[in-house]
Write an enzyme that holds these catalytic residues in place. Structure first.
Site, PDB file in Angstrom:
ATOM      1  N   ASP A  37       0.861  -1.190   0.000  1.00 13.14           N
ATOM      2  CA  ASP A  37       0.000   0.000   0.000  1.00 13.14           C
ATOM      3  C   ASP A  37       0.891   1.232   0.000  1.00 13.14           C
ATOM      4  OD1 ASP A  37      -3.264   0.227   1.054  1.00 13.14           O
ATOM      5  OD2 ASP A  37      -2.085   2.057   0.887  1.00 13.14           O
ATOM      6  N   ASP A  60       3.789   2.102  -4.140  1.00 14.38           N
ATOM      7  CA  ASP A  60       2.877   2.890  -4.977  1.00 14.38           C
ATOM      8  C   ASP A  60       2.653   2.057  -6.240  1.00 14.38           C
ATOM      9  OD1 ASP A  60       1.604   4.568  -6.728  1.00 14.38           O
ATOM     10  OD2 ASP A  60       2.884   6.296  -6.359  1.00 14.38           O
ATOM     11  N   VAL A  61       1.442   1.563  -6.419  1.00 18.16           N
ATOM     12  CA  VAL A  61       1.202   0.640  -7.539  1.00 18.16           C
ATOM     13  C   VAL A  61       1.321   1.315  -8.912  1.00 18.16           C
ATOM     14  CG1 VAL A  61      -0.221  -0.967  -6.182  1.00 18.16           C
ATOM     15  CG2 VAL A  61      -1.332   0.905  -7.438  1.00 18.16           C
ATOM     16  N   TYR A 151     -14.565   6.473 -12.125  1.00 13.54           N
ATOM     17  CA  TYR A 151     -14.411   5.256 -11.312  1.00 13.54           C
ATOM     18  C   TYR A 151     -15.154   4.058 -11.917  1.00 13.54           C
ATOM     19  CZ  TYR A 151     -15.149   2.090  -7.353  1.00 13.54           C
ATOM     20  OH  TYR A 151     -15.243   0.968  -6.559  1.00 13.54           O
ATOM     21  N   LYS A 155     -13.652   0.360 -13.232  1.00 13.78           N
ATOM     22  CA  LYS A 155     -14.086  -0.944 -12.691  1.00 13.78           C
ATOM     23  C   LYS A 155     -14.570  -1.859 -13.819  1.00 13.78           C
ATOM     24  CE  LYS A 155     -12.571  -0.527  -8.935  1.00 13.78           C
ATOM     25  NZ  LYS A 155     -11.804  -1.497  -8.128  1.00 13.78           N
TER      26      LYS A 155
END
Ligand SMILES: NC(=O)c1ccc[n+]([C@@H]2O[C@H](COP(=O)([O-])OP(=O)(O)OC[C@H]3O[C@@H](n4cnc5c(N)ncnc54)[C@H](O)[C@@H]3O)[C@@H](O)[C@H]2O)c1
Length: 263
Positions: A37, A60-61, A151, A155
């Site tokens: 995370d 940090d992805v 968002y 998804k």
């Protein structure tokens, strides 16, 4: 559930309430979990609380080097990787007013990062003879929601990415699935209601057949199932853990006659 004991998982977004619960559900079934995370304080404290089968790696992805470091840490710590849960996400969304920069950030964090994590863990899973991945979709990937453009689009993209990744990784015995929660008692709802679970359930009730929102542990159980031996012939699919939200539809379980009476 079989096939979880002594396996190794990376869970992104693990510092938040829902992420922690997903990690806890895996740890109680014998999995060692690396919590990844961007929230260092939250991730460190969650790992500490969860005990010796948990460790934290600030990640940090959006950063491929940090993803690489996270993967190496799991391998060094526990000898390999069997599972990946892509839960990290941002809710950045101003509907129609969303600037391009928000679109790019949200698509990067929610979608591209999911793909980059899969890319990074796949070679490690192949070394172990296979693995399983769960991506976080949402009811929002299926329906129109007011003032939300960004968002939900991310998804929906995750659901499609899940199918494509599953197709390519099947030959390596890696299954890829998604979970799509309805409303879940999570950090967002906790903040929004000032910690009032009853108020959150009351708001959720008309939208979910089961008349309330989900407990985070209920989502965690579904994730564990998809990673387990019991789901060994399940890949490329989306499992709703939404209390009947999507099936309910706009009529919300009311009889037509009830609608005419009220009009
Ligand atoms: N809460 C709900 O009701 C609900 C419903 C459907 C789906 N979901 C999905 O469940 C997941 C968790 O949702 P939540 O409500 O708990 O969200 P949240 O905002 O509480 O948590 C998101 C987590 O991701 C982390 N994160 C954000 N950007 C990051 C980055 N660049 N690198 C690493 N970590 C980063 C945050 O630090 C945080 O810990 C999301 O994928 C969300 O789409 C939630």
């Amino acid at each position: 559930m079989r096939g979880l004991e002594n396996k190794v998982a990376i869970v992104t977004g693990a510092a938040t309430l829902l992420g922690r619960e997903v990690v806890a559900g895996l740890i109680e079934r014998g999995v060692c979990v690396l919590l990844a995370d961007i929230d260092e304080a939250g991730g460190e404290s969650a790992a500490k609380q969860l005990g010796p089968r948990a460790a934290f790696c600030k990640t940090d992805v959006q950063d491929d080097a940090q993803i690489g470091h996270c993967v190496s840490k799991a391998v060094t710590h526990w000898g390999g990787i069997d599972f990946l849960v892509n839960l990290a996400a941002v809710y950045l969304d101003a509907g129609m007013q969303s600037p391009r920069s928000d679109w790019l950030t949200a698509l990067n964090t929610n979608v591209a990062s999911t793909a980059m994590l899969i890319q990074a863990v796949a070679p490690e899973m192949i070394k172990r003879g296979g693995g399983a991945i769960v991506n976080f979709g949402s009811i929002s990937g299926h329906i129109a929601q007011a003032n939300r453009w960004v968002y939900p689009a991310t998804k929906a993209a995750i659901l499609q990415l899940t199918r494509n990744a599953a197709a390519d990784l099947a030959k390596d015995n890696i299954r890829v699935n998604s979970v799509s929660p309805g409303w879940v008692w999570s950090a967002t709802f906790d903040r929004r209601t000032g910690g009032d679970r009853a108020a959150a359930d009351a708001a959720a009730a008309p939208l979910h057949m089961l008349n309330r929102m989900a407990d985070p542990a209920e989502v965690a159980d579904t994730v564990a199932f998809l990673l387990s031996y019991e789901a060994r012939f399940t890949t490329a699919t989306e499992l709703a853990v939404d209390g009947g939200y999507l099936a309910l539809g706009p009529e919300q379980g009311l009889l037509g006659a009830e609608r005419f009476k009220s009009s």
